[in-house]
Design a protein around this motif. Sequence first.
Motif, mmCIF file in Angstrom:
data_model
loop_
_atom_site.group_PDB
_atom_site.id
_atom_site.type_symbol
_atom_site.label_atom_id
_atom_site.label_comp_id
_atom_site.label_asym_id
_atom_site.label_seq_id
_atom_site.Cartn_x
_atom_site.Cartn_y
_atom_site.Cartn_z
ATOM 1 N N MET A 1 47.575 8.846 25.224
ATOM 2 C CA MET A 1 47.514 8.386 26.592
ATOM 3 C C MET A 1 48.123 6.989 26.683
ATOM 4 S SD MET A 1 44.166 7.961 28.967
ATOM 5 C CE MET A 1 43.634 6.282 28.789
ATOM 6 N N LEU A 2 49.018 6.803 27.612
ATOM 7 C CA LEU A 2 49.601 5.490 27.847
ATOM 8 C C LEU A 2 48.631 4.643 28.646
ATOM 9 C CD1 LEU A 2 53.266 6.386 28.811
ATOM 10 C CD2 LEU A 2 52.446 5.452 26.665
ATOM 11 N N GLN A 3 48.611 3.367 28.309
ATOM 12 C CA GLN A 3 47.711 2.465 29.010
ATOM 13 C C GLN A 3 48.423 1.145 29.241
ATOM 14 O OE1 GLN A 3 44.033 1.847 26.938
ATOM 15 N NE2 GLN A 3 42.970 1.257 28.792
ATOM 16 N N LYS A 4 48.404 0.661 30.458
ATOM 17 C CA LYS A 4 49.037 -0.608 30.791
ATOM 18 C C LYS A 4 48.129 -1.744 30.329
ATOM 19 C CE LYS A 4 51.092 -3.027 34.661
ATOM 20 N NZ LYS A 4 51.398 -2.965 36.096
ATOM 21 N N ILE A 5 48.705 -2.696 29.634
ATOM 22 C CA ILE A 5 47.959 -3.857 29.176
ATOM 23 C C ILE A 5 48.285 -4.997 30.124
ATOM 24 C CG2 ILE A 5 47.586 -5.483 27.294
ATOM 25 C CD1 ILE A 5 48.447 -3.240 25.383
ATOM 26 N N LEU A 6 47.266 -5.603 30.700
ATOM 27 C CA LEU A 6 47.452 -6.593 31.751
ATOM 28 C C LEU A 6 47.433 -8.032 31.255
ATOM 29 C CD1 LEU A 6 45.173 -4.881 34.413
ATOM 30 C CD2 LEU A 6 47.643 -4.735 34.188
ATOM 31 N N CYS A 7 47.668 -8.230 29.977
ATOM 32 C CA CYS A 7 47.765 -9.587 29.443
ATOM 33 C C CYS A 7 48.668 -9.562 28.216
ATOM 34 C CB CYS A 7 46.386 -10.154 29.118
ATOM 35 S SG CYS A 7 45.501 -9.269 27.845
ATOM 36 N N GLY A 8 48.963 -10.712 27.673
ATOM 37 C CA GLY A 8 49.911 -10.802 26.578
ATOM 38 C C GLY A 8 49.330 -10.693 25.180
ATOM 39 N N TYR A 9 48.011 -10.616 25.062
ATOM 40 C CA TYR A 9 47.382 -10.614 23.748
ATOM 41 C C TYR A 9 46.404 -9.448 23.625
ATOM 42 C CZ TYR A 9 49.254 -15.310 23.692
ATOM 43 O OH TYR A 9 50.096 -16.365 23.761
ATOM 44 N N THR A 10 46.412 -8.814 22.455
ATOM 45 C CA THR A 10 45.461 -7.738 22.180
ATOM 46 C C THR A 10 44.848 -7.940 20.804
ATOM 47 O OG1 THR A 10 47.113 -6.289 21.187
ATOM 48 C CG2 THR A 10 46.749 -6.054 23.554
ATOM 49 N N THR A 11 43.664 -7.395 20.620
ATOM 50 C CA THR A 11 43.006 -7.407 19.323
ATOM 51 C C THR A 11 42.080 -6.200 19.248
ATOM 52 O OG1 THR A 11 41.775 -8.754 17.732
ATOM 53 C CG2 THR A 11 41.030 -8.850 20.018
ATOM 54 N N SER A 12 41.730 -5.825 18.038
ATOM 55 C CA SER A 12 40.793 -4.712 17.870
ATOM 56 C C SER A 12 39.377 -5.215 18.121
ATOM 57 C CB SER A 12 40.890 -4.142 16.456
ATOM 58 O OG SER A 12 40.413 -5.089 15.530
ATOM 59 N N ILE A 13 38.512 -4.297 18.479
ATOM 60 C CA ILE A 13 37.129 -4.674 18.770
ATOM 61 C C ILE A 13 36.428 -5.204 17.516
ATOM 62 C CG2 ILE A 13 36.043 -2.421 18.435
ATOM 63 C CD1 ILE A 13 34.515 -3.108 21.134
ATOM 64 N N VAL A 32 42.494 -11.853 26.629
ATOM 65 C CA VAL A 32 42.718 -11.013 25.454
ATOM 66 C C VAL A 32 42.222 -9.603 25.767
ATOM 67 C CG1 VAL A 32 42.109 -10.635 23.036
ATOM 68 C CG2 VAL A 32 42.414 -12.965 23.888
ATOM 69 N N ALA A 33 43.088 -8.620 25.557
ATOM 70 C CA ALA A 33 42.689 -7.221 25.721
ATOM 71 C C ALA A 33 42.064 -6.764 24.405
ATOM 72 C CB ALA A 33 43.899 -6.360 26.054
ATOM 73 N N VAL A 34 40.852 -6.221 24.479
ATOM 74 C CA VAL A 34 40.135 -5.780 23.288
ATOM 75 C C VAL A 34 40.142 -4.253 23.273
ATOM 76 C CG1 VAL A 34 37.972 -5.885 22.006
ATOM 77 C CG2 VAL A 34 38.697 -7.846 23.372
ATOM 78 N N SER A 35 40.653 -3.706 22.165
ATOM 79 C CA SER A 35 40.827 -2.248 22.099
ATOM 80 C C SER A 35 39.975 -1.626 21.008
ATOM 81 C CB SER A 35 42.298 -1.918 21.840
ATOM 82 O OG SER A 35 42.690 -2.396 20.571
ATOM 83 N N SER A 36 39.701 -0.350 21.226
ATOM 84 C CA SER A 36 39.005 0.472 20.251
ATOM 85 C C SER A 36 39.685 1.829 20.255
ATOM 86 C CB SER A 36 37.529 0.610 20.639
ATOM 87 O OG SER A 36 36.872 1.484 19.755
ATOM 88 N N ASN A 38 42.778 2.485 19.885
ATOM 89 C CA ASN A 38 44.028 2.332 20.648
ATOM 90 C C ASN A 38 43.857 2.462 22.160
ATOM 91 O OD1 ASN A 38 45.571 1.827 18.372
ATOM 92 N ND2 ASN A 38 45.855 4.003 17.976
ATOM 93 N N GLU A 39 42.677 2.208 22.666
ATOM 94 C CA GLU A 39 42.442 2.186 24.106
ATOM 95 C C GLU A 39 41.782 0.866 24.468
ATOM 96 O OE1 GLU A 39 40.503 5.427 26.024
ATOM 97 O OE2 GLU A 39 41.547 6.929 24.813
ATOM 98 N N ILE A 40 42.260 0.224 25.538
ATOM 99 C CA ILE A 40 41.674 -1.028 25.982
ATOM 100 C C ILE A 40 40.268 -0.746 26.487
ATOM 101 C CG2 ILE A 40 41.879 -2.977 27.584
ATOM 102 C CD1 ILE A 40 44.084 -2.801 25.413
ATOM 103 N N GLN A 41 39.295 -1.464 25.923
ATOM 104 C CA GLN A 41 37.899 -1.297 26.324
ATOM 105 C C GLN A 41 37.483 -2.357 27.336
ATOM 106 O OE1 GLN A 41 36.102 1.430 25.236
ATOM 107 N NE2 GLN A 41 38.141 1.938 24.468
ATOM 108 N N PHE A 42 37.984 -3.589 27.132
ATOM 109 C CA PHE A 42 37.674 -4.664 28.067
ATOM 110 C C PHE A 42 38.628 -5.826 27.830
ATOM 111 C CE2 PHE A 42 35.010 -5.434 24.351
ATOM 112 C CZ PHE A 42 35.123 -6.798 24.131
#
Length: 102
Positions: A1-13, A32-36, A38-42
């Motif tokens: 599933m594609l997911q739009k990330i609304l910020c410039g930084y991501t990290t794993s939960i 910071v987008a926090v993913s679990s 490969n899906e953004i959780q918060f």
Amino acid sequence: MLQKILCGYTTSISKFKANPSAALAEANGDAVAVSSHNEIQFYAVPANIYEDMVNFLEYAQRGTTEIKDIPAEFTLTDEKFEKMSKGLKERAKKDLGGFEEC
């Protein structure tokens, strides 16, 4: 599933749970987008950005100011403002039983 990330930084939960302050510091004050799995959780948002967002929403609900007068650190065009305002009003009608401007 594609997911739009609304910020410039991501990290794993798991990395975020280990040291949330380090994740925010590494993002240099940005969200910071926090993913679990490969899906953004918060999104973890620094306090100053959160305060700007709350101020924006208060101004938008009152409708007493022009967009250029809203203090914020994020870039917001008139088009984005109108789209956000319309979305808030529609969601408020569904979720909160009505939205009235003061």
